[in-house]
Design a protein around this motif. Sequence first.
Motif, PDB file in Angstrom:
ATOM      1  N   HIS A  83       9.227  11.815  -1.652  1.00 35.30           N
ATOM      2  CA  HIS A  83       8.747  11.852  -0.265  1.00 35.30           C
ATOM      3  C   HIS A  83       8.776  10.469   0.377  1.00 35.30           C
ATOM      4  CE1 HIS A  83       6.267  15.804  -0.973  1.00 35.30           C
ATOM      5  NE2 HIS A  83       7.561  15.950  -1.183  1.00 35.30           N
ATOM      6  N   VAL A  84       8.993   9.459  -0.438  1.00 45.75           N
ATOM      7  CA  VAL A  84       8.999   8.081   0.051  1.00 45.75           C
ATOM      8  C   VAL A  84      10.380   7.493  -0.254  1.00 45.75           C
ATOM      9  CG1 VAL A  84       7.826   5.832  -0.104  1.00 45.75           C
ATOM     10  CG2 VAL A  84       6.504   7.945  -0.384  1.00 45.75           C
ATOM     11  N   PRO A  85      11.314   7.599   0.699  1.00 44.08           N
ATOM     12  CA  PRO A  85      12.705   7.224   0.422  1.00 44.08           C
ATOM     13  C   PRO A  85      12.880   5.745   0.064  1.00 44.08           C
ATOM     14  CG  PRO A  85      12.397   7.794   2.747  1.00 44.08           C
ATOM     15  CD  PRO A  85      11.154   8.185   2.039  1.00 44.08           C
ATOM     16  N   GLU A  86      11.889   4.928   0.396  1.00 42.45           N
ATOM     17  CA  GLU A  86      11.977   3.491   0.105  1.00 42.45           C
ATOM     18  C   GLU A  86      12.163   3.193  -1.384  1.00 42.45           C
ATOM     19  OE1 GLU A  86       9.928   4.878   2.304  1.00 42.45           O
ATOM     20  OE2 GLU A  86      10.210   3.756   4.162  1.00 42.45           O
ATOM     21  N   HIS A  87      11.724   4.126  -2.257  1.00 44.12           N
ATOM     22  CA  HIS A  87      11.905   3.876  -3.702  1.00 44.12           C
ATOM     23  C   HIS A  87      13.386   3.733  -4.047  1.00 44.12           C
ATOM     24  CE1 HIS A  87       7.721   4.446  -5.097  1.00 44.12           C
ATOM     25  NE2 HIS A  87       7.634   5.033  -3.918  1.00 44.12           N
ATOM     26  N   LEU A 300      -2.906  21.796  -1.459  1.00 45.12           N
ATOM     27  CA  LEU A 300      -2.230  20.841  -2.345  1.00 45.12           C
ATOM     28  C   LEU A 300      -1.136  20.089  -1.587  1.00 45.12           C
ATOM     29  CD1 LEU A 300      -2.015  19.806  -5.267  1.00 45.12           C
ATOM     30  CD2 LEU A 300      -0.446  21.686  -5.735  1.00 45.12           C
ATOM     31  N   ASP A 301      -0.293  20.838  -0.878  1.00 45.53           N
ATOM     32  CA  ASP A 301       0.798  20.192  -0.138  1.00 45.53           C
ATOM     33  C   ASP A 301       0.262  19.281   0.969  1.00 45.53           C
ATOM     34  OD1 ASP A 301       2.470  21.529  -1.824  1.00 45.53           O
ATOM     35  OD2 ASP A 301       3.254  22.941  -0.340  1.00 45.53           O
ATOM     36  N   GLY A 302      -0.874  19.659   1.541  1.00 46.38           N
ATOM     37  CA  GLY A 302      -1.510  18.822   2.571  1.00 46.38           C
ATOM     38  C   GLY A 302      -1.950  17.484   1.985  1.00 46.38           C
ATOM     39  N   ILE A 303      -2.553  17.538   0.787  1.00 44.94           N
ATOM     40  CA  ILE A 303      -2.972  16.299   0.103  1.00 44.94           C
ATOM     41  C   ILE A 303      -1.754  15.415  -0.137  1.00 44.94           C
ATOM     42  CG2 ILE A 303      -3.823  15.396  -2.120  1.00 44.94           C
ATOM     43  CD1 ILE A 303      -5.680  17.886  -2.247  1.00 44.94           C
ATOM     44  N   LEU A 304      -0.663  16.040  -0.580  1.00 42.79           N
ATOM     45  CA  LEU A 304       0.544  15.270  -0.902  1.00 42.79           C
ATOM     46  C   LEU A 304       1.208  14.702   0.357  1.00 42.79           C
ATOM     47  CD1 LEU A 304       1.946  17.595  -3.708  1.00 42.79           C
ATOM     48  CD2 LEU A 304       0.763  15.397  -3.986  1.00 42.79           C
ATOM     49  N   ALA A 305       1.120  15.442   1.456  1.00 38.36           N
ATOM     50  CA  ALA A 305       1.703  14.952   2.718  1.00 38.36           C
ATOM     51  C   ALA A 305       0.928  13.740   3.214  1.00 38.36           C
ATOM     52  CB  ALA A 305       1.693  16.063   3.768  1.00 38.36           C
ATOM     53  N   ARG A 306      -0.390  13.821   3.132  1.00 38.00           N
ATOM     54  CA  ARG A 306      -1.205  12.657   3.541  1.00 38.00           C
ATOM     55  C   ARG A 306      -0.942  11.470   2.634  1.00 38.00           C
ATOM     56  NH1 ARG A 306      -5.044  16.303   4.246  1.00 38.00           N
ATOM     57  NH2 ARG A 306      -6.222  15.735   2.395  1.00 38.00           N
ATOM     58  N   GLY A 307      -0.807  11.751   1.345  1.00 40.79           N
ATOM     59  CA  GLY A 307      -0.523  10.672   0.388  1.00 40.79           C
ATOM     60  C   GLY A 307       0.797   9.984   0.708  1.00 40.79           C
ATOM     61  N   ALA A 308       1.817  10.793   0.996  1.00 37.13           N
ATOM     62  CA  ALA A 308       3.141  10.218   1.283  1.00 37.13           C
ATOM     63  C   ALA A 308       3.093   9.340   2.535  1.00 37.13           C
ATOM     64  CB  ALA A 308       4.162  11.343   1.449  1.00 37.13           C
ATOM     65  N   GLU A 309       2.312   9.786   3.500  1.00 35.93           N
ATOM     66  CA  GLU A 309       2.200   9.018   4.747  1.00 35.93           C
ATOM     67  C   GLU A 309       1.557   7.658   4.473  1.00 35.93           C
ATOM     68  OE1 GLU A 309      -0.048   9.789   8.893  1.00 35.93           O
ATOM     69  OE2 GLU A 309       0.614  11.603   7.826  1.00 35.93           O
ATOM     70  N   LYS A 310       0.482   7.657   3.682  1.00 32.31           N
ATOM     71  CA  LYS A 310      -0.194   6.398   3.340  1.00 32.31           C
ATOM     72  C   LYS A 310       0.740   5.499   2.514  1.00 32.31           C
ATOM     73  CE  LYS A 310      -4.487   6.953   1.580  1.00 32.31           C
ATOM     74  NZ  LYS A 310      -5.414   7.808   0.797  1.00 32.31           N
ATOM     75  N   ALA A 311       1.449   6.111   1.573  1.00 33.42           N
ATOM     76  CA  ALA A 311       2.345   5.336   0.708  1.00 33.42           C
ATOM     77  C   ALA A 311       3.479   4.723   1.530  1.00 33.42           C
ATOM     78  CB  ALA A 311       2.901   6.226  -0.400  1.00 33.42           C
ATOM     79  N   ARG A 312       4.031   5.517   2.444  1.00 30.41           N
ATOM     80  CA  ARG A 312       5.168   5.027   3.240  1.00 30.41           C
ATOM     81  C   ARG A 312       4.788   3.847   4.114  1.00 30.41           C
ATOM     82  NH1 ARG A 312       9.798   8.503   5.923  1.00 30.41           N
ATOM     83  NH2 ARG A 312      10.819   6.487   5.670  1.00 30.41           N
ATOM     84  N   ALA A 313       3.555   3.849   4.599  1.00 37.66           N
ATOM     85  CA  ALA A 313       3.127   2.739   5.452  1.00 37.66           C
ATOM     86  C   ALA A 313       3.262   1.426   4.686  1.00 37.66           C
ATOM     87  CB  ALA A 313       1.682   2.958   5.917  1.00 37.66           C
ATOM     88  N   VAL A 314       2.883   1.441   3.419  1.00 36.73           N
ATOM     89  CA  VAL A 314       2.966   0.226   2.603  1.00 36.73           C
ATOM     90  C   VAL A 314       4.416  -0.034   2.181  1.00 36.73           C
ATOM     91  CG1 VAL A 314       2.212  -0.854   0.443  1.00 36.73           C
ATOM     92  CG2 VAL A 314       0.611   0.562   1.756  1.00 36.73           C
ATOM     93  N   ALA A 315       5.084   1.008   1.709  1.00 39.95           N
ATOM     94  CA  ALA A 315       6.430   0.850   1.140  1.00 39.95           C
ATOM     95  C   ALA A 315       7.438   0.404   2.201  1.00 39.95           C
ATOM     96  CB  ALA A 315       6.877   2.166   0.502  1.00 39.95           C
ATOM     97  N   SER A 316       7.327   0.938   3.414  1.00 39.01           N
ATOM     98  CA  SER A 316       8.327   0.601   4.431  1.00 39.01           C
ATOM     99  C   SER A 316       8.168  -0.858   4.854  1.00 39.01           C
ATOM    100  CB  SER A 316       8.228   1.543   5.635  1.00 39.01           C
ATOM    101  OG  SER A 316       6.967   1.420   6.232  1.00 39.01           O
ATOM    102  N   ASP A 317       6.949  -1.327   4.868  1.00 29.79           N
ATOM    103  CA  ASP A 317       6.688  -2.725   5.203  1.00 29.79           C
ATOM    104  C   ASP A 317       7.323  -3.647   4.155  1.00 29.79           C
ATOM    105  OD1 ASP A 317       5.235  -4.756   6.758  1.00 29.79           O
ATOM    106  OD2 ASP A 317       4.130  -5.022   4.871  1.00 29.79           O
ATOM    107  N   THR A 318       7.108  -3.346   2.876  1.00 31.72           N
ATOM    108  CA  THR A 318       7.690  -4.181   1.815  1.00 31.72           C
ATOM    109  C   THR A 318       9.218  -4.110   1.858  1.00 31.72           C
ATOM    110  OG1 THR A 318       5.784  -3.596   0.447  1.00 31.72           O
ATOM    111  CG2 THR A 318       7.613  -4.688  -0.666  1.00 31.72           C
ATOM    112  N   LEU A 319       9.756  -2.897   2.039  1.00 30.45           N
ATOM    113  CA  LEU A 319      11.216  -2.755   2.056  1.00 30.45           C
ATOM    114  C   LEU A 319      11.832  -3.576   3.184  1.00 30.45           C
ATOM    115  CD1 LEU A 319      13.654  -1.156   0.713  1.00 30.45           C
ATOM    116  CD2 LEU A 319      13.565   0.233   2.799  1.00 30.45           C
ATOM    117  N   ALA A 320      11.217  -3.516   4.355  1.00 31.03           N
ATOM    118  CA  ALA A 320      11.761  -4.259   5.503  1.00 31.03           C
ATOM    119  C   ALA A 320      11.787  -5.753   5.199  1.00 31.03           C
ATOM    120  CB  ALA A 320      10.924  -3.971   6.753  1.00 31.03           C
ATOM    121  N   ARG A 321      10.720  -6.238   4.573  1.00 30.76           N
ATOM    122  CA  ARG A 321      10.682  -7.668   4.251  1.00 30.76           C
ATOM    123  C   ARG A 321      11.741  -8.024   3.217  1.00 30.76           C
ATOM    124  NH1 ARG A 321       5.482  -9.969   2.454  1.00 30.76           N
ATOM    125  NH2 ARG A 321       4.555  -7.910   2.174  1.00 30.76           N
TER     126      ARG A 321
END
Length: 332
Positions: A83-87, A300-321
């Motif tokens: 769910h987090v393509p930055e990986h 369950l899917d709702g929990i995972l969707a919220r998790g992905a959103e929180k994770a992406r906020a951090v991951a996309s910032d690191t990837l951009a840098r």
Amino acid sequence: RPRALSGIQPTAGSFHLGNYLGAIRQYVALQETHDAFYMVVDLHAITVPQDPAALRANTRLAAAQLLASGLDPDRCTLFIQSHVPEHAQLAWVMNCLTGFGEASRMTQFKDKTAKQGADRATVGLFTYPILQVADILLYQANHVPVGEDQRQHVELTRDIAERFNGRFGDTFTIPAPHIVKETGKIYDLQDPAIKMSKSASTPKGIISLLDEPKVSAKKIKSAVTDTETEIRYDEEKKPGVSNLLTIYSTLTGTTIADLERKYEGKGYGALKTELAEVLVEWVTPFRERTQEYLADPETLDGILARGAEKARAVASDTLARAYDKVGFLPAK
Ligand code: ATP
Ligand code: MG
């Protein structure tokens, strides 16, 4: 707060006792002290062939088991790796920073391909540790809770992070493994010389957490010990008994010394019978909680969707840098 990051594969059927004691228990503990990110690593899972429908079901099943183990979506970020393509995006950069010889020295790849030969493995299985480098660095993790078998991969992550920082300027936090000495390696019940493992253990050697509790109790009772009678912790001379004492001690919070005293003059039979009861008492509510999460896939899917959103906020910032440091022209 320091950051923690770890991932676990969506195992077919269920997690095993080694996964729980070595890794998942630490995930739960670190929620209290860390800004913690935990993921089900489906990208890692496809390094070996997977049936698509089964992979999808096992991914939900893995998330349900993590929640049943005590992960709380309000206290940690729980998500699915794909769910987090930055990986995958950062992994490519890391592939280009890793030496072929360096990657070839990873013992887990050698172990996993020892039987059928490296020529028959996928390139994905070979670069799996480098995807793991990206997993960890994206979150600027300070601590990585894992079992002992993952120590070398975290060391590789440190090396690559230092290389990147040295070449392009300070970008990544250098992570440290968080391995609990007592439970970092839980052994196979039939062969206490090898770790309990979903890919290497025989069915009798592995406790699958979602099996019928009766089946698991039986496996404890037929665990390999030794020809002595004394119940004493001695990893070298009594690996089977020591493994049972570790499991008992961790599940009950009793020290090994107290257990040795408790079983003084008693036989292996008593130890096994009582440990089997302890295990049944632990897995029974675990199975129920897992079933409850599975029965409500929308939540369950709702929990995972919220998790992905929180994770992406951090991951996309690191990837951009990282992309900027490498010299990629930003898209307008
Ligand atoms: P495989 O044999 O296919 O590698 P696995 O049993 O090692 O599977 P993983 O999903 O690779 O399972 O591991 C998930 C987490 O559990 C990792 O942090 C790993 O270090 C830990 N772990 C796995 N087996 C054990 C064990 N026997 N004792 C302690 N920790 C373990
Ligand atoms: Mg493993």
